[in-house]
Design a protein around this motif. Structure first.
Motif, short mmCIF file in Angstrom:
data_model
loop_
_atom_site.label_atom_id
_atom_site.label_comp_id
_atom_site.label_asym_id
_atom_site.label_seq_id
_atom_site.Cartn_x
_atom_site.Cartn_y
_atom_site.Cartn_z
N LYS A 1 -11.78 0.48 -1.76
CA LYS A 1 -11.18 -0.52 -2.65
C LYS A 1 -9.87 -1.06 -2.05
O LYS A 1 -9.62 -2.26 -2.08
CB LYS A 1 -10.90 0.09 -4.03
CG LYS A 1 -12.15 0.48 -4.77
CD LYS A 1 -11.80 1.24 -6.04
CE LYS A 1 -13.03 1.84 -6.66
NZ LYS A 1 -12.69 2.69 -7.80
N ILE A 2 -9.05 -0.16 -1.52
CA ILE A 2 -7.80 -0.60 -0.89
C ILE A 2 -8.09 -1.38 0.38
O ILE A 2 -7.46 -2.41 0.64
CB ILE A 2 -6.87 0.61 -0.63
CG1 ILE A 2 -6.39 1.21 -1.96
CG2 ILE A 2 -5.67 0.19 0.23
CD1 ILE A 2 -5.61 2.51 -1.81
N VAL B 1 0.88 -1.17 0.00
CA VAL B 1 0.00 0.00 0.00
C VAL B 1 0.92 1.22 0.00
O VAL B 1 1.61 1.50 0.98
CB VAL B 1 -0.94 0.00 1.22
CG1 VAL B 1 -1.85 1.23 1.19
CG2 VAL B 1 -1.76 -1.29 1.27
N LEU C 1 -10.43 5.81 -3.41
CA LEU C 1 -9.71 4.54 -3.32
C LEU C 1 -9.87 3.84 -1.98
O LEU C 1 -9.59 2.64 -1.86
CB LEU C 1 -8.21 4.77 -3.56
CG LEU C 1 -7.77 5.27 -4.91
CD1 LEU C 1 -6.26 5.49 -4.92
CD2 LEU C 1 -8.18 4.31 -6.02
N GLU C 2 -10.29 4.57 -0.96
CA GLU C 2 -10.27 4.03 0.41
C GLU C 2 -10.92 2.66 0.54
O GLU C 2 -10.30 1.72 1.06
CB GLU C 2 -10.92 5.02 1.37
CG GLU C 2 -10.89 4.54 2.81
CD GLU C 2 -11.54 5.51 3.78
OE1 GLU C 2 -11.24 5.42 4.98
OE2 GLU C 2 -12.36 6.36 3.34
N CYS D 1 -7.15 0.67 -8.11
CA CYS D 1 -6.70 0.92 -6.74
C CYS D 1 -5.50 1.85 -6.70
O CYS D 1 -4.75 1.87 -5.71
CB CYS D 1 -6.38 -0.39 -6.04
SG CYS D 1 -7.84 -1.37 -5.66
N CYS E 1 -0.76 -0.86 -4.70
CA CYS E 1 -1.92 -0.01 -4.79
C CYS E 1 -1.60 1.28 -4.03
O CYS E 1 -0.63 1.33 -3.29
CB CYS E 1 -3.16 -0.70 -4.20
SG CYS E 1 -3.02 -1.14 -2.45
N GLY E 2 -2.38 2.32 -4.25
CA GLY E 2 -2.17 3.57 -3.52
C GLY E 2 -1.94 4.75 -4.43
O GLY E 2 -2.44 4.80 -5.56
N LYS F 1 -9.01 -4.87 -0.51
CA LYS F 1 -7.84 -5.61 -0.96
C LYS F 1 -6.98 -6.05 0.24
O LYS F 1 -6.52 -7.19 0.29
CB LYS F 1 -7.03 -4.72 -1.92
CG LYS F 1 -6.05 -5.50 -2.75
CD LYS F 1 -5.52 -4.68 -3.90
CE LYS F 1 -6.45 -4.56 -5.06
NZ LYS F 1 -6.56 -5.76 -5.89
N TYR G 1 -0.68 5.88 1.19
CA TYR G 1 -2.08 6.26 1.37
C TYR G 1 -2.21 7.03 2.69
O TYR G 1 -2.76 6.56 3.68
CB TYR G 1 -3.00 5.04 1.32
CG TYR G 1 -4.41 5.43 0.97
CD1 TYR G 1 -4.72 5.88 -0.31
CD2 TYR G 1 -5.42 5.40 1.91
CE1 TYR G 1 -6.00 6.28 -0.63
CE2 TYR G 1 -6.70 5.79 1.60
CZ TYR G 1 -6.99 6.23 0.33
OH TYR G 1 -8.27 6.64 0.01
N ILE H 1 -7.70 2.68 6.17
CA ILE H 1 -6.41 2.05 5.93
C ILE H 1 -5.57 2.11 7.21
O ILE H 1 -4.90 1.15 7.57
CB ILE H 1 -5.68 2.71 4.73
CG1 ILE H 1 -6.59 2.73 3.49
CG2 ILE H 1 -4.36 2.01 4.44
CD1 ILE H 1 -7.33 1.45 3.16
#
Length: 173
Positions: free
Chosen positions: A30-31, A7, A27-28, A149, A119-120, A34, A10, A83
């Motif tokens: 979705k990440i 990650v 994105l929050e 992501c 991602c990020g 994941k 983020y 996150i």
């Protein structure tokens, strides 16, 4: 199969702070989803943190991007929202004073992952930099980026970065 999710940056300043942008906020969830999936599968999850000091504006980067951000010890430096809540004390965090992380590179080499997913934010700066490091450290690994992501504050640069990564044989999912 040894798998790792990275990650990238983020942090509050990239999501809602001095360099924040709407697509980063989006994105929050979705990440978070994941991260939960990787944890459920028993895979590694690590985080990078863009990390600057109070002299940021006098650094090379600060002269090119004269906006203070991710100053160590500030709210802007902390992980954002869900996150931050999902990060466990056991997770590795790599504070990086520049776009890529030498410590993350060494971590990749030591662990010889079969798959590394990133991602990020920001796609065209730190995501691409660390994807190249992953590929360099683990040349046999599948290195991939989920295009849903990652984000940049510039859609054109985001797409160009994804294209460059495709050209570098990084899988864009």
């Amino acid at each position: 199969m040894k798998v790792c999710l990275v990650v990238v940056d983020y942090q509050n300043d990239f999501v809602c702070g001095s360099l924040g942008f709407a697509k980063a906020v989006e994105l929050e969830n979705k990440i978070a989803k994941k991260i939960k999936l990787y944890r459920k599968n028993g895979d590694s999850v690590v985080f990078t943190l863009d990390t600057h000091q109070t002299d940021y504006l006098s650094t090379r980067e600060g002269k090119h991007l004269p906006i203070e951000h991710c100053i160590d010890g500030t709210e802007g430096h902390k992980l954002y929202g869900k996150i931050a809540e999902l990060k466990s004390d056991d997770d590795k965090c790599f504070c990086k004073p520049s776009f890529g992380s030498g410590e993350l590179y060494e971590f990749f080499k030591e662990n010889n992952f079969d798959k590394i997913e990133l991602c990020g934010v920001v796609t065209n700066i730190c995501v691409i930099s660390n994807a190249v490091l992953a590929q360099t450290a683990c040349p046999s690994a599948q290195v991939c980026v989920d295009k849903n992501c990652v984000a940049s504050n510039d859609d054109t640069l985001n797409e160009k970065a994804l294209e460059v990564m495709r050209g570098l044989q990084i899988e864009i999912e």
